[in-house]
Design an enzyme around this catalytic site. Structure first.
Site, PDB file in Angstrom:
ATOM      1  N   LYS A 111       0.811  -1.226   0.000  1.00  0.00           N
ATOM      2  CA  LYS A 111       0.000   0.000   0.000  1.00  0.00           C
ATOM      3  C   LYS A 111       0.840   1.269   0.000  1.00  0.00           C
ATOM      4  O   LYS A 111       0.387   2.302  -0.476  1.00  0.00           O
ATOM      5  CB  LYS A 111      -0.975   0.005   1.183  1.00  0.00           C
ATOM      6  CG  LYS A 111      -2.062  -1.046   1.047  1.00  0.00           C
ATOM      7  CD  LYS A 111      -3.250  -0.736   1.946  1.00  0.00           C
ATOM      8  CE  LYS A 111      -4.373  -1.751   1.714  1.00  0.00           C
ATOM      9  NZ  LYS A 111      -5.455  -1.636   2.673  1.00  0.00           N
ATOM     10  N   LYS A 192      -7.836 -12.649  -6.397  1.00  0.00           N
ATOM     11  CA  LYS A 192      -8.978 -12.800  -5.494  1.00  0.00           C
ATOM     12  C   LYS A 192     -10.042 -11.741  -5.789  1.00  0.00           C
ATOM     13  O   LYS A 192      -9.717 -10.634  -6.238  1.00  0.00           O
ATOM     14  CB  LYS A 192      -8.527 -12.772  -4.036  1.00  0.00           C
ATOM     15  CG  LYS A 192      -8.217 -11.405  -3.482  1.00  0.00           C
ATOM     16  CD  LYS A 192      -8.199 -11.405  -1.952  1.00  0.00           C
ATOM     17  CE  LYS A 192      -8.230  -9.969  -1.474  1.00  0.00           C
ATOM     18  NZ  LYS A 192      -8.724  -9.774  -0.143  1.00  0.00           N
ATOM     19  N   LYS A 195     -12.971  -5.758  -3.329  1.00  0.00           N
ATOM     20  CA  LYS A 195     -13.839  -4.572  -3.309  1.00  0.00           C
ATOM     21  C   LYS A 195     -13.284  -3.479  -4.185  1.00  0.00           C
ATOM     22  O   LYS A 195     -14.006  -2.643  -4.695  1.00  0.00           O
ATOM     23  CB  LYS A 195     -13.869  -3.981  -1.898  1.00  0.00           C
ATOM     24  CG  LYS A 195     -14.700  -4.705  -0.913  1.00  0.00           C
ATOM     25  CD  LYS A 195     -14.861  -3.806   0.298  1.00  0.00           C
ATOM     26  CE  LYS A 195     -14.432  -4.526   1.541  1.00  0.00           C
ATOM     27  NZ  LYS A 195     -13.470  -3.932   2.371  1.00  0.00           N
TER      28      LYS A 195
HETATM   29  P1  ATP Z   1     -10.717  -6.225  -0.728  1.00  0.00           P
HETATM   30  O1  ATP Z   1      -9.518  -6.424  -1.575  1.00  0.00           O
HETATM   31  O2  ATP Z   1     -11.924  -6.948  -1.231  1.00  0.00           O
HETATM   32  O3  ATP Z   1     -10.974  -4.792  -0.340  1.00  0.00           O
HETATM   33  P2  ATP Z   1     -10.073  -6.806   1.917  1.00  0.00           P
HETATM   34  O4  ATP Z   1      -9.257  -7.951   2.425  1.00  0.00           O
HETATM   35  O5  ATP Z   1      -9.532  -5.440   2.023  1.00  0.00           O
HETATM   36  O6  ATP Z   1     -10.443  -7.140   0.470  1.00  0.00           O
HETATM   37  P3  ATP Z   1     -11.790  -6.576   4.099  1.00  0.00           P
HETATM   38  O7  ATP Z   1     -13.107  -5.909   4.197  1.00  0.00           O
HETATM   39  O8  ATP Z   1     -10.643  -5.942   4.768  1.00  0.00           O
HETATM   40  O9  ATP Z   1     -11.490  -6.830   2.571  1.00  0.00           O
HETATM   41  O10 ATP Z   1     -11.888  -8.071   4.540  1.00  0.00           O
HETATM   42  C1  ATP Z   1     -12.929  -8.596   5.260  1.00  0.00           C
HETATM   43  C2  ATP Z   1     -12.713 -10.090   5.364  1.00  0.00           C
HETATM   44  O11 ATP Z   1     -13.024 -10.736   4.095  1.00  0.00           O
HETATM   45  C3  ATP Z   1     -11.246 -10.466   5.680  1.00  0.00           C
HETATM   46  O12 ATP Z   1     -11.250 -11.464   6.677  1.00  0.00           O
HETATM   47  C4  ATP Z   1     -10.718 -10.985   4.346  1.00  0.00           C
HETATM   48  O13 ATP Z   1      -9.703 -11.917   4.549  1.00  0.00           O
HETATM   49  C5  ATP Z   1     -11.963 -11.605   3.700  1.00  0.00           C
HETATM   50  N1  ATP Z   1     -11.908 -11.625   2.211  1.00  0.00           N
HETATM   51  C6  ATP Z   1     -11.683 -10.575   1.391  1.00  0.00           C
HETATM   52  N2  ATP Z   1     -11.719 -10.938   0.077  1.00  0.00           N
HETATM   53  C7  ATP Z   1     -11.970 -12.287   0.054  1.00  0.00           C
HETATM   54  C8  ATP Z   1     -12.133 -13.279  -1.000  1.00  0.00           C
HETATM   55  N3  ATP Z   1     -12.044 -12.949  -2.279  1.00  0.00           N
HETATM   56  N4  ATP Z   1     -12.382 -14.558  -0.654  1.00  0.00           N
HETATM   57  C9  ATP Z   1     -12.483 -14.909   0.663  1.00  0.00           C
HETATM   58  N5  ATP Z   1     -12.342 -14.032   1.699  1.00  0.00           N
HETATM   59  C10 ATP Z   1     -12.101 -12.725   1.427  1.00  0.00           C
END
Ligand code: ATP
Ligand code: LTN
Length: 326
Positions: A111, A192, A195
């Site tokens: 980041k 993966k 968001k």
């Molecule tokens: P993003 O890249 O989607 O913003 P993130 O990890 O920042 O992902 P968070 O809201 O911080 O999203 O994560 C909430 C939970 O969802 C965390 O425990 C994360 O590990 C899980 N998670 C995020 N994306 C996935 C995915 N594609 N498959 C399974 N679990 C996920």
């Protein structure tokens, strides 16, 4: 009974990856444990946020927590910035964390991209996460694999302080997902589902309309073999669709493969649209009822009060161990 803590950042709308990977385990865990589920708004400001949107996203995530089945009678649901103990403990932990270990965190490296102007909050992000967890004496932290390094740091900090100041913190354990619970992007099944990816069609949001869900699934990247079979290496697209199908329907991947033997990708996709819409419709209905309701604000205020009572006790113990205050 174990103590559980987890958090989600209010940085946008949740997708089925967040649901199948994280939120669903939150719901399962609430039955037999004492759970604290937090909307970690202070973490979200480590990157710039629009204040109006942030407030709205905080309420969205809290409403989604309840819409997917978290029950305020069983689990404590609250917003991080409403409990001052998180910021207090954050400082005490900051004084015990090493700049070397923080600079090794891959999320920070990704980041900050080596920029001089990277916010110090981004560097200290994992310390605030450790404070969240240690403040509640959590035994178990259900999170995705991407958080493994942060959990390890939390454990290191707890052990370091326990050794130096005497027994102060419970050393928590991460509860990680099996590989199958990792939902991949529909347009690129090697990344993966996320968001923040620019392509809306790469994900299915929990609040997406049926027409959007249909478009995203029907356009999902597959392969040219035309056989419905699970094979992550050679058929990541179809394998991802089978995973999602299995997670929503409760059927095993083998059962689904047998069911679609001799059929084309079109029929699998068409049925997956229906299964996904059916799974999300009740969540969306509950979300609509909860989002503007008094129940939501009451739940968050009561949750903050319950969390604060636990946090205050921990902070009294921590201050005593460190010789802070009177
Ligand atoms: P993003 O890249 O989607 O913003 P993130 O990890 O920042 O992902 P968070 O809201 O911080 O999203 O994560 C909430 C939970 O969802 C965390 O425990 C994360 O590990 C899980 N998670 C995020 N994306 C996935 C995915 N594609 N498959 C399974 N679990 C996920
Ligand atoms: N870093 C986590 C969100 C998070 C969290 C926590 C998770 C902040 N504090 C405490 C578990 C416990 C993420 O990005 N998923």
């Amino acid at each position: 009974m174990k103590r559980i803590f987890s958090g989600v950042q209010p940085t946008g709308n949740l997708h089925i990856g967040n649901y199948l990977g994280a939120l669903r385990q939150f719901v399962d865990l609430q039955e037999e444990n004492e759970c604290f589920y937090c909307v970690v708004d202070m973490h979200s400001i480590t990157v710039p946020q629009d204040p109006k949107l942030l407030r709205s996203h905080i309420l969205d995530i809290a409403a989604l927590y309840m819409a997917v089945g978290l029950d305020p009678k069983k689990a404590t649901i609250f917003v991080q910035s409403q409990v001052s103990g998180h910021a207090e403990l954050n400082w005490i932990l900051t004084c015990n964390a090493y700049t070397g270990e923080l600079s090794r965190m891959t999320q920070f490296k990704q980041k900050s991209q080596n920029k001089e102007s990277a916010p110090a909050g981004l560097f200290c992000y994992p310390i605030l996460m450790a404070a969240d967890i240690l403040l509640y004496d959590a035994d178990i932290v259900p999170v995705g694999n991407d958080q493994k390094q942060h959990i390890e740091l939390t454990r290191d900090l707890a052990i370091r302080i326990n050794n130096k100041y005497g027994d102060t913190f419970v050393v928590p354990e991460g509860r990680f997902l099996k590989a199958g619970a990792r939902v991949m992007a529909l347009d690129d099944p090697t990344a993966k589902m996320s968001k923040s990816a620019p392509n809306e069609m790469s994900r299915i949001g929990l609040l997406d309309e049926p027409s959007k869900i249909k478009k995203a699934i029907m356009r999902a990247t597959t392969d040219s073999e035309g056989v419905i079979r699970f094979d992550i290496e050679n058929k990541p697209g179809i394998s991802n669709l089978l995973n999602i199908y299995s997670a929503f329907s409760g059927k095993s991947v083998e059962e689904i493969e047998a069911q679609y033997e001799g059929q084309g990708y079109g029929s699998l996709k068409k049925d997956l649209v229906e299964i996904t819409v059916d799974a999300l419709t009740p969540i969306q209905q509950r979300f609509k009822e909860i989002r503007g309701s008094q129940l939501l604000t009451d739940t968050l205020n009561e949750g903050a009060a319950r969390a604060d009572a636990v946090a205050k006790k921990t902070m009294a113990r921590v201050k005593e161990r460190f010789g802070l205050g009177l």
